[in-house]
Scaffold this motif. Structure first.
Motif, PDB file in Angstrom:
ATOM      1  N   GLN A   1       2.955 -22.158 -17.435  1.00 14.82           N
ATOM      2  CA  GLN A   1       1.927 -21.131 -17.215  1.00 14.82           C
ATOM      3  C   GLN A   1       2.538 -19.876 -16.574  1.00 14.82           C
ATOM      4  O   GLN A   1       2.181 -18.762 -16.934  1.00 14.82           O
ATOM      5  CB  GLN A   1       0.812 -21.701 -16.334  1.00 14.82           C
ATOM      6  CG  GLN A   1      -0.365 -20.775 -16.233  1.00 14.82           C
ATOM      7  CD  GLN A   1      -1.686 -21.480 -16.409  1.00 14.82           C
ATOM      8  OE1 GLN A   1      -1.811 -22.391 -17.219  1.00 14.82           O
ATOM      9  NE2 GLN A   1      -2.679 -21.063 -15.655  1.00 14.82           N
ATOM     10  N   TRP A   2       3.456 -20.066 -15.649  1.00 14.79           N
ATOM     11  CA  TRP A   2       4.128 -18.900 -15.050  1.00 14.79           C
ATOM     12  C   TRP A   2       4.999 -18.185 -16.080  1.00 14.79           C
ATOM     13  O   TRP A   2       5.073 -16.954 -16.094  1.00 14.79           O
ATOM     14  CB  TRP A   2       4.966 -19.318 -13.838  1.00 14.79           C
ATOM     15  CG  TRP A   2       4.129 -19.550 -12.615  1.00 14.79           C
ATOM     16  CD1 TRP A   2       3.914 -20.732 -11.977  1.00 14.79           C
ATOM     17  CD2 TRP A   2       3.365 -18.574 -11.878  1.00 14.79           C
ATOM     18  NE1 TRP A   2       3.067 -20.560 -10.895  1.00 14.79           N
ATOM     19  CE2 TRP A   2       2.722 -19.243 -10.821  1.00 14.79           C
ATOM     20  CE3 TRP A   2       3.157 -17.202 -12.032  1.00 14.79           C
ATOM     21  CZ2 TRP A   2       1.892 -18.597  -9.901  1.00 14.79           C
ATOM     22  CZ3 TRP A   2       2.327 -16.548 -11.129  1.00 14.79           C
ATOM     23  CH2 TRP A   2       1.711 -17.234 -10.089  1.00 14.79           C
TER      24      TRP A   2
ATOM     25  N   ASP B   1      -0.886 -26.582  -6.310  1.00 14.90           N
ATOM     26  CA  ASP B   1      -0.724 -26.410  -7.757  1.00 14.90           C
ATOM     27  C   ASP B   1      -1.981 -25.810  -8.370  1.00 14.90           C
ATOM     28  O   ASP B   1      -1.914 -24.929  -9.239  1.00 14.90           O
ATOM     29  CB  ASP B   1      -0.457 -27.775  -8.412  1.00 14.90           C
ATOM     30  CG  ASP B   1       0.965 -28.246  -8.160  1.00 14.90           C
ATOM     31  OD1 ASP B   1       1.686 -27.562  -7.405  1.00 14.90           O
ATOM     32  OD2 ASP B   1       1.335 -29.302  -8.702  1.00 14.90           O
ATOM     33  N   ALA B   2      -3.135 -26.300  -7.908  1.00 11.29           N
ATOM     34  CA  ALA B   2      -4.403 -25.831  -8.486  1.00 11.29           C
ATOM     35  C   ALA B   2      -4.562 -24.331  -8.259  1.00 11.29           C
ATOM     36  O   ALA B   2      -4.981 -23.592  -9.166  1.00 11.29           O
ATOM     37  CB  ALA B   2      -5.569 -26.582  -7.858  1.00 11.29           C
ATOM     38  N   MET B   3      -4.214 -23.877  -7.054  1.00  9.49           N
ATOM     39  CA  MET B   3      -4.342 -22.443  -6.776  1.00  9.49           C
ATOM     40  C   MET B   3      -3.351 -21.647  -7.624  1.00  9.49           C
ATOM     41  O   MET B   3      -3.666 -20.558  -8.112  1.00  9.49           O
ATOM     42  CB  MET B   3      -4.112 -22.203  -5.275  1.00  9.49           C
ATOM     43  CG  MET B   3      -4.417 -20.789  -4.832  1.00  9.49           C
ATOM     44  SD  MET B   3      -6.073 -20.203  -5.289  1.00  9.49           S
ATOM     45  CE  MET B   3      -7.080 -20.983  -4.044  1.00  9.49           C
ATOM     46  N   GLN B   4      -2.154 -22.209  -7.816  1.00  4.68           N
ATOM     47  CA  GLN B   4      -1.174 -21.517  -8.666  1.00  4.68           C
ATOM     48  C   GLN B   4      -1.665 -21.418 -10.111  1.00  4.68           C
ATOM     49  O   GLN B   4      -1.495 -20.399 -10.770  1.00  4.68           O
ATOM     50  CB  GLN B   4       0.163 -22.267  -8.636  1.00  4.68           C
ATOM     51  CG  GLN B   4       0.923 -22.084  -7.343  1.00  4.68           C
ATOM     52  CD  GLN B   4       2.369 -22.534  -7.512  1.00  4.68           C
ATOM     53  OE1 GLN B   4       3.085 -22.044  -8.369  1.00  4.68           O
ATOM     54  NE2 GLN B   4       2.791 -23.464  -6.680  1.00  4.68           N
ATOM     55  N   PHE B   5      -2.304 -22.502 -10.580  1.00  4.69           N
ATOM     56  CA  PHE B   5      -2.875 -22.457 -11.936  1.00  4.69           C
ATOM     57  C   PHE B   5      -3.932 -21.354 -12.025  1.00  4.69           C
ATOM     58  O   PHE B   5      -3.967 -20.599 -12.995  1.00  4.69           O
ATOM     59  CB  PHE B   5      -3.526 -23.804 -12.284  1.00  4.69           C
ATOM     60  CG  PHE B   5      -2.592 -24.773 -12.952  1.00  4.69           C
ATOM     61  CD1 PHE B   5      -2.058 -24.487 -14.198  1.00  4.69           C
ATOM     62  CD2 PHE B   5      -2.262 -25.973 -12.354  1.00  4.69           C
ATOM     63  CE1 PHE B   5      -1.201 -25.380 -14.828  1.00  4.69           C
ATOM     64  CE2 PHE B   5      -1.402 -26.864 -12.969  1.00  4.69           C
ATOM     65  CZ  PHE B   5      -0.869 -26.573 -14.203  1.00  4.69           C
ATOM     66  N   TYR B   6      -4.761 -21.292 -11.000  1.00  4.18           N
ATOM     67  CA  TYR B   6      -5.855 -20.310 -11.020  1.00  4.18           C
ATOM     68  C   TYR B   6      -5.299 -18.887 -10.982  1.00  4.18           C
ATOM     69  O   TYR B   6      -5.686 -18.028 -11.777  1.00  4.18           O
ATOM     70  CB  TYR B   6      -6.788 -20.574  -9.841  1.00  4.18           C
ATOM     71  CG  TYR B   6      -7.960 -19.630  -9.757  1.00  4.18           C
ATOM     72  CD1 TYR B   6      -8.706 -19.313 -10.886  1.00  4.18           C
ATOM     73  CD2 TYR B   6      -8.328 -19.054  -8.546  1.00  4.18           C
ATOM     74  CE1 TYR B   6      -9.784 -18.451 -10.806  1.00  4.18           C
ATOM     75  CE2 TYR B   6      -9.415 -18.200  -8.458  1.00  4.18           C
ATOM     76  CZ  TYR B   6     -10.133 -17.892  -9.589  1.00  4.18           C
ATOM     77  OH  TYR B   6     -11.198 -17.035  -9.515  1.00  4.18           O
TER      78      TYR B   6
ATOM     79  N   LEU C   1       2.560 -26.215 -15.205  1.00  2.90           N
ATOM     80  CA  LEU C   1       2.501 -25.093 -14.262  1.00  2.90           C
ATOM     81  C   LEU C   1       3.664 -24.126 -14.486  1.00  2.90           C
ATOM     82  O   LEU C   1       3.479 -22.906 -14.496  1.00  2.90           O
ATOM     83  CB  LEU C   1       2.507 -25.615 -12.814  1.00  2.90           C
ATOM     84  CG  LEU C   1       2.363 -24.541 -11.738  1.00  2.90           C
ATOM     85  CD1 LEU C   1       1.105 -23.710 -11.933  1.00  2.90           C
ATOM     86  CD2 LEU C   1       2.345 -25.176 -10.348  1.00  2.90           C
TER      87      LEU C   1
ATOM     88  N   THR D   1      -3.587 -17.982 -14.136  1.00  2.04           N
ATOM     89  CA  THR D   1      -4.587 -17.738 -15.193  1.00  2.04           C
ATOM     90  C   THR D   1      -5.163 -16.333 -15.061  1.00  2.04           C
ATOM     91  O   THR D   1      -5.297 -15.599 -16.046  1.00  2.04           O
ATOM     92  CB  THR D   1      -5.727 -18.773 -15.106  1.00  2.04           C
ATOM     93  OG1 THR D   1      -5.176 -20.076 -15.285  1.00  2.04           O
ATOM     94  CG2 THR D   1      -6.781 -18.533 -16.166  1.00  2.04           C
TER      95      THR D   1
END
Lengths: 327, 433
Positions: free
Chosen positions: A153-154, A3-8, A150, A11
């Motif tokens: 964000q997408w 999830d963290a990588m997807q957020f990054y 998330l 972004t």
């Protein structure tokens, strides 16, 4: 993928799309029309502040931030308001600075405007909360969509992509139109353009306002994403990052400036975050501005037309009476 | 034709499926078991290391590094060594958001952090909280006075409390006509509203309120206006160059007026610049500064100071941070998180976060500990602990804020900072808006 990588990654994509919008607007002004606008980031900032204050709701006593004209306009009005406010400011600035001043003096006026705008926003604390800036700006439709952060964000990345495509098509339509050809003629030889009856001042003003509206929209979308905006986000050197993207990619080439945006504001500035610290903490970050300046100088010296130079226009000659087939 | 249509339908379906899978990944929930960690655990100092507030970062890192060293010397946390990394926010929300995302996404074994500062807190705290990462903010934003973020903690007072402390001290010293002279940066301006209201409530009068544009070569106009307003005390916070230029011109035009500053005006760069501009003698006679009260003594501070001074090249000029309350609390934050990990028997933040208040709670029968080693031994012996830190006792309120009194310190020509007065947390609370 975590999830963290997807957020990054999402972004970075959002930043990329928003920067592309901004750089396309500057390219229209600088690359196509030849207007040197060192205050471009101011119009981004105005769009961001406008979207913020018309989303935050009315100010109230005891609020941790203070601002003028608070309202709770629904989506997408804050974004449109950001574009309109930046466009109106462009009109005022354009009328004052584009009519009588030559391009180098215009550039000086723009640089001064950029400095003044930051000082006003920082010192007039009742205007947009001074140096602390505005925060807790609502994200558009967040509650209505009912998505997790998330997913939202997408969706926001998709929204930014949609706006970027719209801006790209709009800018391309201008650059390919007779107006675009006139702008390039004005950029390459202002006197010649005037001599054939073109109203150079009006043309500049129009494209200055159009670029300002695009800047305002990009600022509004940006502020709604990060939910905060302060003078530190739009200091005058930020314009030079956009300018570097235009020069590196290729001024007046829309695809070129998209590549420039990918390379400079996103790629170059973001990739350096992954470098191991050297000398002292903050050294690499401090050197980024030096490197952006060097990048501009190197490209101006060795490849002034950028990676993808502007393509020379090819137009079919208009059919003349003699060449027209007999009916 | 129909084959081509079928192919594009399949392609479209696959694309939609991919999007749905992606969305499903995004909505995955936290597992019930703690995450397994291998290798070194990482704490981040998430603060400005460049930009106008670039001094914040080194001040914070100077707390993290000695804490990590003392933890490692005691054998680490649950068999893991720990390390500190610096993450530069550049003091700007627009830069700090991707910096936070990158830190969370790509830092291996990231288990806790110090920061963010006031500059970027409002934009980044939601991101960090969502990532389930405990953060000990040095943000003074009043917006966090009633924070509901589960992973947010604050050991230092909000910026606006300093303004009240300055007003109380000035009033008690007999000053009645104050001049507010603050830089136009976020941190400085945070002090102003409560200073103005508190001084007025006490019966004083702010005769002039100036917001200085930073780093100008001359402030003659502003100084002339100040002299005309006849204040008997100046309240200030600005960067070293700005205050040095302003106060030296005041000295030339009129002579110095007593000045009360804030914690940044006790920082070495400020003392060096202003002391150089007005003279150390003048500085010692006319200056006082309000900063969060820290005893800077006692067993926990001794451990902290020893580790700090032993940090060597990792912390340049470590002695400058010996009595810095922010560095002390940054050190305490790392120790608290490490002790909470021991209590939870896992470094997984989702599990140890809930135990953070417990390791500083003054519960009945809790054993008072002053270092990671003492806490580790007590926990191993099955005791409840109450960590009393280098910055003093810690007690979180319902909003996970632990803020206390302020002290007013002076300057002396030998470089020390004698304590002039202490303003209690209760007195400050009465006058805060």
């Amino acid at each position: 993928m975590t999830d963290a990588m997807q957020f990054y990654i999402s972004t970075l994509l959002i930043y990329l799309f928003i920067d592309i919008m901004g750089v396309l607007g500057l390219n229209l002004q600088f690359g196509v029309a030849g207007i040197i606008n060192f205050a471009y980031i101011v119009f981004v900032g105005v769009g961001a502040y406008t979207a913020a204050v018309v989303s935050l709701g009315p100010d109230y006593p005891g609020n941790f931030q203070h601002y003028m004209f608070g309202a709770s306009w629904p989506f997408p009005l804050p974004i449109l308001a950001g574009g309109v406010a930046a466009g109106l400011l462009s009109l005022v600035v354009g009328v004052i600075s584009l009519r009588r001043l030559r391009s180098d003096y215009q550039a000086m006026v723009m640089l001064v405007l950029s400095l003044i705008a930051t000082l006003v926003a920082s010192n007039a604390t009742g205007l947009v909360n001074g140096p602390a800036g505005l925060a807790t700006i609502p994200q558009p439709l967040y509650d209505q969509l009912g998505l997790n952060p998330l997913e939202y964000q997408w969706v926001y990345a998709g929204w930014c992509l949609f706006l970027t495509v719209l801006v790209f098509l709009f800018v391309r339509a201008i650059t390919r139109s007779p107006l675009g050809r006139t702008l390039r003629a004005m950029r390459d030889n202002e006197r010649a353009a005037s001599a054939v009856g073109k109203n150079v001042t009006l043309l500049r003003l129009v494209i200055f306002v159009v670029g300002g509206v695009i800047a305002g929209i990009s600022g509004a979308v940006f502020a709604e994403f990060i939910q905060a905006w302060s003078p530190g986000s739009w200091l005058y050197p930020e314009t030079f990052v956009f300018l570097a993207a235009v020069l590196v990619g290729g001024a007046a080439n829309n695809w070129g400036v998209i590549l420039g945006t990918l390379l400079v504001p996103v790629g170059f500035l973001e990739a350096t975050r992954f470098l191991p610290p050297i000398f002292y903490q903050g050294f690499i970050e401090a050197m980024q501005w030096v490197c952006v300046g060097l990048l501009i100088l190197l490209f101006l010296w060795f490849r002034p037309n950028g990676i993808f130079p502007e393509k020379p226009g090819r137009f079919k000659p208009r059919a003349t009476a003699q060449s027209r087939p007999a009916e | 034709m129909s084959d081509r249509l079928t192919t594009s339908k399949v392609g479209l379906s696959l694309a939609i499926a991919a999007v749905l899978v992606l969305a499903a990944c995004g909505s995955s929930t936290q597992g019930a078991k703690p995450k397994t960690y291998t290798g070194t655990l990482t704490f981040a100092s998430f603060n400005p290391f460049t930009g106008p507030d670039a001094s914040f970062g080194p001040e914070m890192a100077a707390g993290c590094i000695p804490a990590a060293n003392t933890i490692n010397q005691a054998g680490g946390v649950l068999g893991h060594q720990v390390q500190c990394i610096a993450v530069d926010t550049r003091g700007d929300p627009a830069d700090a958001v991707p910096a936070a995302q990158k830190m969370i996404a790509s830092t291996e074994n990231l288990v806790g952090m110090n920061g963010p500062s006031s500059d970027e807190a409002l934009a980044t705290v939601p991101i960090i909280d969502r990532a389930h990462l405990p953060m000990f903010a040095d943000s003074g934003q009043a917006a966090f006075d009633k924070s509901t973020y589960k992973y947010f903690y604050r050991l230092t007072p909000p910026d606006d409390a300093a303004g009240v402390a300055m007003a109380i001290y000035a009033y008690n010293k007999g000053y009645r006509r104050g001049a507010a002279v603050f830089g136009n940066d976020l941190s400085s301006q945070g002090n102003v509203p409560n200073l103005l209201t508190a001084f007025a409530k006490l019966g004083g009068q702010i005769v002039i309120n100036q917001t200085l544009t930073l780093d100008q070569s001359s402030y003659r106009t502003e100084v002339t206006a100040l002299v005309a307003a006849s204040p008997d005390v100046i309240f200030t916070e600005a960067d070293p160059q700005t205050d040095a230029a302003y106060l030296s011109q005041l000295q030339q035009l009129h002579g110095l007026i007593p000045v009360i500053g804030t914690q940044p005006t006790v920082q070495p760069p400020w003392i060096k610049a202003v002391g150089g501009a007005v003279g150390r003698d003048a500085l010692s006679k006319n200056f006082a500064a309000a900063q969060p009260f820290s005893t800077s003594q006692g067993p926990a501070w001794d451990v902290y100071n020893k580790a700090l001074l032993a940090a060597g090249s990792e912390v340049p000029q470590p002695d400058q941070w010996s009595q810095d309350p922010y560095t002390e609390t940054d050190y305490d934050a790392i120790i608290i998180m490490a002790l909470a990990m021991l209590e939870a028997k896992t470094p997984d933040p989702s599990f140890y976060n809930a135990l953070i208040p417990a390791v500083v709670g003054n519960a009945t029968g809790a054993t008072e500990v002053h270092s990671f080693k003492e806490g580790m031994d007590a926990i191993a012996a099955g005791k409840k602990i109450n960590y009393v830190g280098a910055g003093g006792p810690i007690a979180f309120d319902e909003y996970q804020n632990s803020t206390g009194a302020f002290e007013l310190i002076g300057y002396s020509t030998n470089g020390s900072n004698p304590q002039l007065a202490v303003v209690s947390a209760e007195d400050i609370a009465k006058l805060r808006r």
